[in-house]
Design a protein around this motif. Structure first.
Motif, PDB file in Angstrom:
ATOM      1  N   PHE A   7       0.592  -0.929   0.485  1.00  0.00           N
ATOM      2  CA  PHE A   7      -0.003  -0.324  -0.170  1.00  0.00           C
ATOM      3  C   PHE A   7       0.824   1.413  -0.234  1.00  0.00           C
ATOM      4  O   PHE A   7       0.116   2.084  -0.223  1.00  0.00           O
ATOM      5  CB  PHE A   7      -0.969  -0.210   0.885  1.00  0.00           C
ATOM      6  CG  PHE A   7      -2.117  -1.109   0.630  1.00  0.00           C
ATOM      7  CD1 PHE A   7      -3.680  -0.636   0.393  1.00  0.00           C
ATOM      8  CD2 PHE A   7      -2.392  -2.635   1.201  1.00  0.00           C
ATOM      9  CE1 PHE A   7      -4.077  -1.487   0.047  1.00  0.00           C
ATOM     10  CE2 PHE A   7      -3.477  -2.754   1.414  1.00  0.00           C
ATOM     11  CZ  PHE A   7      -4.290  -2.588   1.137  1.00  0.00           C
ATOM     12  N   SER A   8       2.293   1.000   0.009  1.00  0.00           N
ATOM     13  CA  SER A   8       3.078   2.153   0.792  1.00  0.00           C
ATOM     14  C   SER A   8       3.526   2.633  -0.872  1.00  0.00           C
ATOM     15  O   SER A   8       3.777   3.907  -1.405  1.00  0.00           O
ATOM     16  CB  SER A   8       3.940   2.166   1.708  1.00  0.00           C
ATOM     17  OG  SER A   8       5.279   0.906   0.724  1.00  0.00           O
ATOM     18  N   ASN A   9       3.843   1.250  -1.558  1.00  0.00           N
ATOM     19  CA  ASN A   9       3.682   1.593  -3.054  1.00  0.00           C
ATOM     20  C   ASN A   9       2.629   2.505  -3.948  1.00  0.00           C
ATOM     21  O   ASN A   9       3.154   3.437  -4.623  1.00  0.00           O
ATOM     22  CB  ASN A   9       4.319   0.515  -3.423  1.00  0.00           C
ATOM     23  CG  ASN A   9       5.152   0.130  -3.690  1.00  0.00           C
ATOM     24  OD1 ASN A   9       4.813  -1.496  -2.813  1.00  0.00           O
ATOM     25  ND2 ASN A   9       6.220   0.072  -3.205  1.00  0.00           N
ATOM     26  N   LEU A  10       1.179   2.164  -3.290  1.00  0.00           N
ATOM     27  CA  LEU A  10       0.567   2.670  -3.812  1.00  0.00           C
ATOM     28  C   LEU A  10       0.116   3.724  -4.055  1.00  0.00           C
ATOM     29  O   LEU A  10      -0.314   5.021  -4.593  1.00  0.00           O
ATOM     30  CB  LEU A  10      -1.039   1.867  -3.722  1.00  0.00           C
ATOM     31  CG  LEU A  10      -1.164   0.653  -4.535  1.00  0.00           C
ATOM     32  CD1 LEU A  10      -2.644  -0.359  -3.646  1.00  0.00           C
ATOM     33  CD2 LEU A  10      -1.114   0.379  -5.673  1.00  0.00           C
ATOM     34  N   LYS A  11       0.635   4.438  -2.623  1.00  0.00           N
ATOM     35  CA  LYS A  11       0.364   6.274  -2.021  1.00  0.00           C
ATOM     36  C   LYS A  11       1.247   6.898  -3.348  1.00  0.00           C
ATOM     37  O   LYS A  11       1.131   8.092  -3.493  1.00  0.00           O
ATOM     38  CB  LYS A  11       0.737   6.058  -1.029  1.00  0.00           C
ATOM     39  CG  LYS A  11       0.357   7.661   0.416  1.00  0.00           C
ATOM     40  CD  LYS A  11       0.843   7.448   1.054  1.00  0.00           C
ATOM     41  CE  LYS A  11       1.163   8.750   1.938  1.00  0.00           C
ATOM     42  NZ  LYS A  11       0.500   8.888   3.592  1.00  0.00           N
ATOM     43  N   ASP A  12       2.648   6.202  -3.364  1.00  0.00           N
ATOM     44  CA  ASP A  12       3.924   6.858  -3.963  1.00  0.00           C
ATOM     45  C   ASP A  12       3.125   7.318  -5.477  1.00  0.00           C
ATOM     46  O   ASP A  12       3.684   7.936  -6.270  1.00  0.00           O
ATOM     47  CB  ASP A  12       4.824   5.823  -3.737  1.00  0.00           C
ATOM     48  CG  ASP A  12       5.281   6.125  -2.508  1.00  0.00           C
ATOM     49  OD1 ASP A  12       5.143   7.230  -1.743  1.00  0.00           O
ATOM     50  OD2 ASP A  12       6.706   4.907  -2.184  1.00  0.00           O
ATOM     51  N   TYR A  13       2.405   5.592  -5.979  1.00  0.00           N
ATOM     52  CA  TYR A  13       2.509   6.035  -7.529  1.00  0.00           C
ATOM     53  C   TYR A  13       0.880   7.295  -7.219  1.00  0.00           C
ATOM     54  O   TYR A  13       0.949   8.232  -8.278  1.00  0.00           O
ATOM     55  CB  TYR A  13       0.909   4.429  -7.627  1.00  0.00           C
ATOM     56  CG  TYR A  13       3.223   3.359  -7.872  1.00  0.00           C
ATOM     57  CD1 TYR A  13       3.723   3.761  -8.223  1.00  0.00           C
ATOM     58  CD2 TYR A  13       1.912   2.513  -7.574  1.00  0.00           C
ATOM     59  CE1 TYR A  13       4.371   2.876  -8.028  1.00  0.00           C
ATOM     60  CE2 TYR A  13       2.942   1.169  -7.994  1.00  0.00           C
ATOM     61  CZ  TYR A  13       4.025   0.872  -7.643  1.00  0.00           C
ATOM     62  OH  TYR A  13       4.980   0.700  -7.679  1.00  0.00           O
ATOM     63  N   GLU A  14      -0.196   7.291  -6.177  1.00  0.00           N
ATOM     64  CA  GLU A  14      -0.688   8.265  -6.344  1.00  0.00           C
ATOM     65  C   GLU A  14      -0.673   9.099  -6.095  1.00  0.00           C
ATOM     66  O   GLU A  14      -1.118  10.440  -6.971  1.00  0.00           O
ATOM     67  CB  GLU A  14      -2.188   8.154  -5.304  1.00  0.00           C
ATOM     68  CG  GLU A  14      -3.341   8.668  -5.330  1.00  0.00           C
ATOM     69  CD  GLU A  14      -3.809   8.351  -4.674  1.00  0.00           C
ATOM     70  OE1 GLU A  14      -5.412   9.207  -4.462  1.00  0.00           O
ATOM     71  OE2 GLU A  14      -3.900   7.532  -3.553  1.00  0.00           O
ATOM     72  N   SER A  15       0.240   9.702  -5.339  1.00  0.00           N
ATOM     73  CA  SER A  15       1.417  11.623  -5.354  1.00  0.00           C
ATOM     74  C   SER A  15       1.580  11.303  -6.647  1.00  0.00           C
ATOM     75  O   SER A  15       2.142  13.008  -7.588  1.00  0.00           O
ATOM     76  CB  SER A  15       2.447  11.136  -3.994  1.00  0.00           C
ATOM     77  OG  SER A  15       1.116  10.406  -2.784  1.00  0.00           O
ATOM     78  N   THR A  16       1.973  10.804  -7.226  1.00  0.00           N
ATOM     79  CA  THR A  16       3.725  10.692  -8.481  1.00  0.00           C
ATOM     80  C   THR A  16       2.155  11.424  -9.704  1.00  0.00           C
ATOM     81  O   THR A  16       2.730  12.136 -10.084  1.00  0.00           O
ATOM     82  CB  THR A  16       3.953   9.966  -9.311  1.00  0.00           C
ATOM     83  OG1 THR A  16       5.063   9.433  -7.985  1.00  0.00           O
ATOM     84  CG2 THR A  16       4.769   9.909 -10.511  1.00  0.00           C
ATOM     85  N   PHE A  17       1.585  10.741  -9.736  1.00  0.00           N
ATOM     86  CA  PHE A  17       0.335  11.056 -10.417  1.00  0.00           C
ATOM     87  C   PHE A  17      -0.775  11.986 -10.137  1.00  0.00           C
ATOM     88  O   PHE A  17      -0.635  12.852 -11.165  1.00  0.00           O
ATOM     89  CB  PHE A  17      -1.147   9.930 -10.357  1.00  0.00           C
ATOM     90  CG  PHE A  17      -2.283  10.110 -11.451  1.00  0.00           C
ATOM     91  CD1 PHE A  17      -2.051  10.115 -12.810  1.00  0.00           C
ATOM     92  CD2 PHE A  17      -3.288  10.928 -10.947  1.00  0.00           C
ATOM     93  CE1 PHE A  17      -3.462  10.136 -13.468  1.00  0.00           C
ATOM     94  CE2 PHE A  17      -4.399  11.290 -11.416  1.00  0.00           C
ATOM     95  CZ  PHE A  17      -4.303  10.945 -13.231  1.00  0.00           C
ATOM     96  N   GLU A  18      -0.626  12.579  -9.281  1.00  0.00           N
ATOM     97  CA  GLU A  18      -1.181  13.664  -8.617  1.00  0.00           C
ATOM     98  C   GLU A  18      -0.723  15.251  -9.044  1.00  0.00           C
ATOM     99  O   GLU A  18      -0.489  16.195  -8.914  1.00  0.00           O
ATOM    100  CB  GLU A  18      -1.894  13.774  -7.292  1.00  0.00           C
ATOM    101  CG  GLU A  18      -3.456  12.713  -7.018  1.00  0.00           C
ATOM    102  CD  GLU A  18      -3.532  12.504  -5.606  1.00  0.00           C
ATOM    103  OE1 GLU A  18      -3.153  13.204  -4.899  1.00  0.00           O
ATOM    104  OE2 GLU A  18      -4.790  12.538  -5.997  1.00  0.00           O
TER     105      GLU A  18
END
Length: 445
Positions: A7-18
């Motif tokens: 889930f930490s990876n998903l949080k990083d991916y979302e931050s990069t997208f936003e």
């Protein structure tokens, strides 16, 4: 990163997208309109007009509908130009249902013979798996069509018109495939019971009789002799009486199929240029001419195609039509869509890498009927006659940019007189045999 997504990876991916506002805008446009419509480049359409310095007058647009017969349509569209010229016709079509019938019957025999030749191969092995996967699909190659014509000739469309089944072949193909897999089981079982080769071929004969009957019911019986009646451009009545399909081809098409060769561009490390290739288990007519390619740099394919069109002759060619192409405008160009801008990433695989990694291969055959040469005689766009009816492109015609030709055109068929002396000698080499699943064994549909 660990083996699994956390889930930490998903949080990083979302931050990069936003972090990039453009991604939100791209998301809104794409969700509403789809990927391609959200990044279609109008400039590419403007840069590739449907005007050409060399343009061959062709017949009315043809339509393969829901069938994979582009290789037949393209070849027949080349051949009909010879008839139109000889008889002074404004338009005519050759029957596409006629070679379809014979192709299915010949492919059935070709498949069953391959089964007989591989009786010692394990059922679970890759070879038998390959043979059973698609015993007689619609797709094909130029040499396969040439074999059909050499044996069966051609007929005008009126002599064997399109039907519901020829225009939508899936159900027929499915039923024929069921029978052929059943027949393969019967042949392998008979072999395991000690039946002789003669007995196996006797069994095959009865199997092919079943296939013939199914084809007649599905497509109608092909004509053995016919009378062709039409009017020419000057409204003069023409009657050609009691002629066979083979005689009709010889007299009114009269292309010497032995003079036409397939040039391919496969810039992979396993296929040196200047060598000829064939593909194991690829074909349709037993006893016909094997599929044979001469691999050359892409510029050599262009030179030969241009020479043939300068003589007023159209060119059969095969490409990966779905790549960077817009069906509505009939545009095939590398900059048709700005996918890299939309997704903020690149797609860097080159032609050889795409072939090696299954990203591209020949999927569709069409006809080159023109090319635009600049002030230096260099091509910058090509006129393409398709077989999807008049709705796509400009009355069915597509325009192909020269850089798209480089990346996604894999094969052209030309008269060998347009090749150099060295190339003509090379085409007669003993071909290197490629595995059945090699990308150069792909069939145009």
């Amino acid at each position: 990163m660990k083996e699994n997504i956390e889930f930490s990876n998903l949080k990083d991916y979302e931050s990069t997208f936003e972090a990039d506002r453009k991604n939100e805008v791209a998301m809104h446009a794409t969700v509403a309109n789809g990927i391609l419509e959200s990044c279609k480049a109008v400039e590419a359409v403007v840069a590739n007009s449907h005007n050409f310095s060399i343009s061959i007058e062709a017949g009315e647009m043809t339509n393969q509908k829901k069938s994979g017969r582009c290789w037949m349509f393209a070849a027949l569209n080349v051949m009909r130009l010879e008839i139109m010229e000889k008889l002074n016709l404004k338009n005519m079509e050759l029957s596409q249902a006629y070679p379809l019938f014979w192709d299915k019957l010949e492919k059935a025999n070709y498949f069953l013979e391959n089964i007989i030749e591989t009786l010692e191969e394990p059922l679970e092995g890759r070879v038998i798996n390959y043979l059973l996967k698609d015993p007689l699909g619609d797709g094909g190659q130029w040499d396969m069509f040439a074999d059909l014509v050499a044996k069966y000739g051609v007929v005008p469309k009126e002599m064997m018109p399109e039907s519901k089944v020829s225009s939508e072949t899936n159900r027929m193909n499915r039923l024929l495939t069921v029978k052929l897999r059943e027949f393969a089981y019967a042949l392998r079982t008979a072999n395991s019971q000690g039946k002789s080769l003669e007995e196996l071929r006797k069994l095959k004969e009865s199997q092919l009789s079943t296939i013939y009957t199914m084809l007649c019911i599905s497509l109608g019986k092909p004509p053995k002799e016919f009378t062709y009646e039409t009017r020419d451009k000057d409204d003069k009545f023409i009657r050609i009486s009691k002629i066979t399909p083979q005689e009709f081809y010889k007299k009114y098409v009269s292309l010497n199929l032995e003079d036409y060769v397939s040039l391919i561009n496969a810039p992979t490390s396993d296929k040196p240029f200047g060598k000829t290739y064939t593909v194991q288990y690829l074909g349709n007519v037993r006893g016909g001419k094997p599929v044979r390619y001469l691999n050359l740099p892409i510029e050599e394919l262009k030179k030969a195609a241009i020479k043939q069109m300068q003589d007023g002759k159209a060119v059969w060619f095969g490409s990966d039509v779905g790549q960077n192409s817009d069906k509505d405008s009939g545009l095939m160009a590398l900059d048709t869509y700005d996918l890299e801008g939309l997704f903020s990433t690149t797609f860097p695989l080159d032609k050889a890498q795409r072939l090696d990694y299954g990203e591209s291969l020949m999927t569709h055959a069409m006809v080159l009927t023109g090319v635009n040469l600049d002030e230096n005689g260099t091509p910058n766009r090509w006129r393409v006659e398709n077989s999807w009816g008049e709705e796509p492109g400009v009355k069915g015609y597509f325009v192909m940019s020269d850089d798209w030709f480089n990346e996604y055109t894999y094969q052209v068929v030309v008269n060998k007189k347009y090749l150099s002396k060295e190339q003509r000698e090379a085409i007669n080499q003993e071909p290197i045999v490629l595995k059945p699943w090699d990308p150069m064994g792909s069939l145009a549909k």
